[in-house]
Design an enzyme around this catalytic site. Structure first.
Site, short mmCIF file in Angstrom:
data_model
loop_
_atom_site.label_atom_id
_atom_site.label_comp_id
_atom_site.label_asym_id
_atom_site.label_seq_id
_atom_site.Cartn_x
_atom_site.Cartn_y
_atom_site.Cartn_z
N PHE A 20 -25.27 -71.77 133.54
CA PHE A 20 -25.64 -72.36 132.25
C PHE A 20 -26.30 -73.73 132.42
CE2 PHE A 20 -23.63 -75.13 128.82
CZ PHE A 20 -24.74 -75.07 128.00
N TYR A 154 -9.26 -74.67 138.76
CA TYR A 154 -10.50 -75.40 138.44
C TYR A 154 -10.29 -76.90 138.56
CZ TYR A 154 -14.75 -76.70 135.86
OH TYR A 154 -15.96 -77.24 135.48
N LYS A 158 -12.09 -79.32 141.56
CA LYS A 158 -12.98 -80.45 141.26
C LYS A 158 -12.40 -81.77 141.78
CE LYS A 158 -16.35 -78.30 139.16
NZ LYS A 158 -17.71 -78.24 139.74
#
Length: 320
Positions: A20, A154, A158
């Site tokens: 995206f 997630y 990160k």
């Protein structure tokens, strides 16, 4: 979308470039005169997102999994590491893949940048702040994160990526930048990716009830993708190491967002309340003082305009 803040990068590598945000980033770089190599394994992105770029003479698409060392046919002077499952639907479905992309993938992208003397940009996330006890969240805040919760695959990917990027800069002298992206929305999102805007738009256009988690009072800040990309490129051009928040400091509750999307779509949908996910943050809003002061950047696309553009894109996908 031209790169008004950036120097004339000769060649940029964008990992996750068919995703995206990555696909919009590729388009912006090409518009600014930069050649782009998009590296993607299509685990969550799709070649359709960069289909309009395929005929551009400066664009190359390389299918590769960044968890393995990868090469490109020309040395870059900018490496933007945007590869990662980023939506709840994806990282919950691909937990190990997500952790490995944030660790091994970051290592491999850093190695490419270091070998070529390129500037390296890590796409981190507001998720590193977890369910924050500080509001709004500034870059100085260390976060409030559950390291073994369902979202941790997630969050921790990160957070580790940030630590590795920082270590590479300090130990090896790699030119690095960490950008922490807050909720971004716009065309090319997938209707079933689990994020609020595409979920609500898909449901409203289908005449289905909009599923609002909990009581809907939890807030998010929504930044239109063009603004996010502009902020990333401004930070890359500045030379700062970061981390720097890129997001919209205006908050909206999920219930208000659902009602607004029903209004903008002209839908007859209603709201249906569902169970709230584990570790779902109560608030999420960036302090963008650093970006404003150092980059002269702030969001420019009003939410009303951005949501209308997003809705129209989803409508266009229904007619194709």
């Amino acid at each position: 979308m031209a790169m008004s803040h950036a120097p004339r990068w000769g060649h940029a590598v964008v990992t996750g470039g068919s995703g995206f945000v990555g696909s919009h980033l590729c388009a912006a770089l090409l518009a600014g005169g930069t050649e782009v190599t998009c590296v993607d394994d299509f685990s969550t992105g799709t070649p359709a997102n960069v289909a309009e770029l395929r005929d551009h003479p400066g664009f190359r698409l390389v299918e590769a999994d960044v968890r393995e060392p990868f090469t490109v046919d020309r040395d870059p002077d900018l490496v933007l590491h945007f590869a990662s499952p980023a939506s709840p639907a994806d990282y919950l479905r691909l937990p190990v893949h997500t952790l490995e992309t944030g660790s091994l993938g970051t290592r491999n992208a850093l190695a490419l940048a270091h070998a070529c003397g390129a500037r390296f940009v890590l796409a981190s996330t507001s998720e590193v702040y977890g369910d924050p006890e500080e509001h709004p969240q500034s870059e100085r805040y260390w976060g409030h994160v559950n390291p073994i919760g369902p979202r941790s695959v997630y969050d921790e990917a990160k957070r580790f990526g940030e630590a590795l990027t920082t270590a590479a800069a300090q130990a090896r002298g790699t030119d690095t930048l960490i950008v922490r992206l807050f909720n971004t929305y716009g065309p090319r999102m997938r209707g079933y990716d689990g994020r609020a805007v595409p979920t609500f738009v898909r449901q409203a256009l289908a005449g289905e009830p909009l599923t609002v988690a909990g009581d809907g009072r939890q807030t998010r800040s929504l930044c239109y993708v063009d603004d996010t990309v502009r902020g990333v490129l401004a930070a890359a051009a500045h030379g700062m190491p970061g981390p720097v928040n890129i997001g919209n400091p205006s908050e909206i509750s999920m219930l208000d967002l659902a009602r607004w999307i029903i209004e903008l779509t002209g839908s007859r949908s209603t709201v249906r309340f569902v169970e709230r996910p584990v570790d779902d943050p109560a608030v999420r809003c960036p302090d963008i003082t650093l970006a404003r002061d150092k980059l002269q950047w702030q969001p420019q696309v009003p939410a009303d305009q951005g949501l209308r553009r997003t809705i129209e894109w989803f409508r266009s996908q229904q007619t194709e």
